[in-house]
Design a protein around this motif. Structure first.
Motif, PDB file in Angstrom:
ATOM      1  N   ILE A  91       0.809  -1.218   0.000  1.00 51.73           N
ATOM      2  CA  ILE A  91       0.000   0.000   0.000  1.00 51.73           C
ATOM      3  C   ILE A  91       0.849   1.279   0.000  1.00 51.73           C
ATOM      4  O   ILE A  91       0.526   2.249  -0.670  1.00 51.73           O
ATOM      5  N   TYR A 132       1.888   1.984  -3.412  1.00 56.41           N
ATOM      6  CA  TYR A 132       0.753   2.545  -4.140  1.00 56.41           C
ATOM      7  C   TYR A 132       0.643   4.040  -3.917  1.00 56.41           C
ATOM      8  O   TYR A 132       0.439   4.822  -4.823  1.00 56.41           O
ATOM      9  N   ARG A 133       0.759   4.423  -2.624  1.00 58.59           N
ATOM     10  CA  ARG A 133       0.597   5.855  -2.301  1.00 58.59           C
ATOM     11  C   ARG A 133       1.622   6.666  -3.062  1.00 58.59           C
ATOM     12  O   ARG A 133       1.325   7.740  -3.573  1.00 58.59           O
ATOM     13  N   VAL A 168       0.627   6.854  -6.682  1.00 49.97           N
ATOM     14  CA  VAL A 168      -0.511   7.764  -6.824  1.00 49.97           C
ATOM     15  C   VAL A 168      -0.050   9.214  -6.703  1.00 49.97           C
ATOM     16  O   VAL A 168      -0.462  10.078  -7.475  1.00 49.97           O
ATOM     17  N   LYS A 199       1.464  10.293  -9.868  1.00 52.37           N
ATOM     18  CA  LYS A 199       0.443  10.577 -10.874  1.00 52.37           C
ATOM     19  C   LYS A 199      -0.212  11.938 -10.601  1.00 52.37           C
ATOM     20  O   LYS A 199      -0.397  12.754 -11.510  1.00 52.37           O
ATOM     21  N   LEU A 200      -0.548  12.190  -9.330  1.00 54.61           N
ATOM     22  CA  LEU A 200      -1.175  13.468  -8.988  1.00 54.61           C
ATOM     23  C   LEU A 200      -0.213  14.624  -9.278  1.00 54.61           C
ATOM     24  O   LEU A 200      -0.642  15.701  -9.696  1.00 54.61           O
ATOM     25  N   ASP A 207      -0.506  15.234 -12.876  1.00 58.40           N
ATOM     26  CA  ASP A 207      -1.790  15.894 -13.141  1.00 58.40           C
ATOM     27  C   ASP A 207      -1.726  17.398 -12.859  1.00 58.40           C
ATOM     28  O   ASP A 207      -2.380  18.190 -13.516  1.00 58.40           O
ATOM     29  N   MET A 258       1.862  -0.729 -14.112  1.00 64.32           N
ATOM     30  CA  MET A 258       0.955  -1.745 -13.580  1.00 64.32           C
ATOM     31  C   MET A 258      -0.337  -1.091 -13.092  1.00 64.32           C
ATOM     32  O   MET A 258      -1.435  -1.617 -13.279  1.00 64.32           O
ATOM     33  N   ALA A 259      -0.198   0.087 -12.469  1.00 61.93           N
ATOM     34  CA  ALA A 259      -1.377   0.764 -11.926  1.00 61.93           C
ATOM     35  C   ALA A 259      -2.173   1.477 -13.005  1.00 61.93           C
ATOM     36  O   ALA A 259      -3.398   1.468 -12.990  1.00 61.93           O
ATOM     37  N   TYR A 260      -1.505   2.116 -13.931  1.00 64.34           N
ATOM     38  CA  TYR A 260      -2.207   3.009 -14.864  1.00 64.34           C
ATOM     39  C   TYR A 260      -2.175   2.553 -16.317  1.00 64.34           C
ATOM     40  O   TYR A 260      -2.725   3.227 -17.190  1.00 64.34           O
ATOM     41  N   ASN A 274      -8.357   0.084 -13.998  1.00 66.14           N
ATOM     42  CA  ASN A 274      -7.301  -0.913 -14.192  1.00 66.14           C
ATOM     43  C   ASN A 274      -6.770  -1.449 -12.876  1.00 66.14           C
ATOM     44  O   ASN A 274      -6.377  -2.600 -12.782  1.00 66.14           O
ATOM     45  N   ASP A 275      -6.725  -0.553 -11.891  1.00 64.70           N
ATOM     46  CA  ASP A 275      -6.111  -0.926 -10.631  1.00 64.70           C
ATOM     47  C   ASP A 275      -6.913  -0.285  -9.505  1.00 64.70           C
ATOM     48  O   ASP A 275      -6.860   0.925  -9.297  1.00 64.70           O
ATOM     49  N   VAL A 328      -6.877  -0.450  -6.121  1.00 66.35           N
ATOM     50  CA  VAL A 328      -6.242   0.162  -4.949  1.00 66.35           C
ATOM     51  C   VAL A 328      -5.635   1.518  -5.316  1.00 66.35           C
ATOM     52  O   VAL A 328      -5.797   2.507  -4.593  1.00 66.35           O
ATOM     53  N   ALA A 329      -4.983   1.583  -6.477  1.00 69.11           N
ATOM     54  CA  ALA A 329      -4.388   2.851  -6.912  1.00 69.11           C
ATOM     55  C   ALA A 329      -5.469   3.899  -7.148  1.00 69.11           C
ATOM     56  O   ALA A 329      -5.329   5.065  -6.753  1.00 69.11           O
ATOM     57  N   GLU A 373      -6.855   5.085  -3.811  1.00 69.98           N
ATOM     58  CA  GLU A 373      -5.914   6.016  -3.165  1.00 69.98           C
ATOM     59  C   GLU A 373      -5.983   7.391  -3.825  1.00 69.98           C
ATOM     60  O   GLU A 373      -5.975   8.419  -3.155  1.00 69.98           O
ATOM     61  N   GLU A 374      -6.060   7.399  -5.153  1.00 68.46           N
ATOM     62  CA  GLU A 374      -6.076   8.675  -5.876  1.00 68.46           C
ATOM     63  C   GLU A 374      -7.360   9.440  -5.590  1.00 68.46           C
ATOM     64  O   GLU A 374      -7.341  10.638  -5.287  1.00 68.46           O
ATOM     65  N   ARG A 379      -8.106  13.006  -3.691  1.00 67.20           N
ATOM     66  CA  ARG A 379      -8.826  14.110  -4.327  1.00 67.20           C
ATOM     67  C   ARG A 379     -10.111  14.469  -3.585  1.00 67.20           C
ATOM     68  O   ARG A 379     -10.879  15.298  -4.036  1.00 67.20           O
ATOM     69  N   LYS A 407      -7.142  -8.665 -15.099  1.00 66.71           N
ATOM     70  CA  LYS A 407      -5.834  -8.480 -15.739  1.00 66.71           C
ATOM     71  C   LYS A 407      -5.542  -9.642 -16.666  1.00 66.71           C
ATOM     72  O   LYS A 407      -5.824 -10.788 -16.360  1.00 66.71           O
TER      73      LYS A 407
END
Lengths: 138, 110
Positions: A7, A10-11, A14, A17-18, A21, A50-52, B62-63, B65-66, B69-70, B74, B108
């Motif tokens: 996790i 992940y943070r 993320v 990504k932010l 953005d 993998m995430a996006y 797609n994911d 958990v991601a 979190e995002e 927000r 996936k």
């Protein structure tokens, strides 16, 4: 198959990504983002993808193109838009824009302005008939 | 934003679309007297929405958990964090009117 990342990883992904953005219009150094997230560059790219579903660079380009579309929809000029979203030359901007949207920025600008005029002149052409009828517009 | 067509003050057809799925249009509408609703119907409808009666849309990402979190970063409120259910991996988020939505994860490809 790869195990899903933890996790806290992940943070960081993320947050990266932010960051894109928010700062897409600036000269973003994607290597620096990986560094800030304290990953190796390749590990970072792999987790991000993998995430996006896209590498950070592909994602940044995508955000810039989407923002460019919004500005063109507002009627701003192609060269203003190009620099406003962080591209450093009109020809590379035009090339990438065309690859994503299948038309040049100037064609997109014209198309969107035309559509706006049509909507203003004849809104019912763009509203589903059942909805218009229910509201007594037709 | 996909289409914003106005038929006069308060009479609006407004749709949005996810950039990666431009053929999907989502119509946004205020629950007000006039369009679609009479005064008392609008009031009842607003109460029902606020009470969390409606949750008819399902989104996929797609994911999970991601995305969770995002969206949390927000400011989106979740009534259920990503949870492994027997039918799949799912989270539920709520909009500022009370509508709730399911958010799932695409399978996936290995």
């Amino acid at each position: 198959m790869d195990q899903p990342p933890k996790i806290y990883l992940y943070r960081r992904i993320v947050l990266a990504k932010l960051f894109i953005d928010e700062h897409y219009a600036e000269d973003i150094d994607l290597d620096a983002i990986a560094g800030e997230a304290s990953f190796s560059k390749f590990h970072f790219i792999r987790l991000f993808k993998m995430a996006y579903g896209k590498t950070p660079h592909q994602y940044l380009t995508r955000v810039r193109i989407e923002q460019a579309k919004l500005l063109l929809e507002k009627g701003e000029s192609v060269s203003d838009v190009c620099f406003a979203v962080g591209f450093d030359g009109v020809s590379s901007f035009t090339h990438l824009f065309k690859r994503f949207t299948k038309m040049t920025p100037s064609a997109y600008l014209r198309q969107q302005q035309q559509r706006k005029e049509e909507i203003a002149a004849a809104p019912l052409k763009f509203i589903p008939g059942c909805f218009a009828a229910q509201n007594g517009w037709i | 934003m996909h289409t914003d067509a106005s038929m006069g003050p308060g009479k609006r057809w407004l749709t949005v679309t996810p950039p990666e799925q431009p053929d999907l249009e989502i119509a946004l509408m205020a629950i007000d007297e006039g369009m679609m609703f009479k005064k008392d119907t609008a009031e009842k409808m607003r109460e029902l929405v606020k009470a969390g009666t409606f949750g008819y849309a399902v989104f996929e990402c797609n994911d999970l958990v991601a995305t969770y979190e995002e969206l949390t970063a927000r400011g989106v409120k979740f009534k259920k964090p990503p949870t492994k259910e027997f039918y799949g991996f799912e989270a539920l988020f709520v909009d500022d009117s009370g509508n709730w939505f399911s958010l799932g994860e695409k399978k996936k490809e290995d």
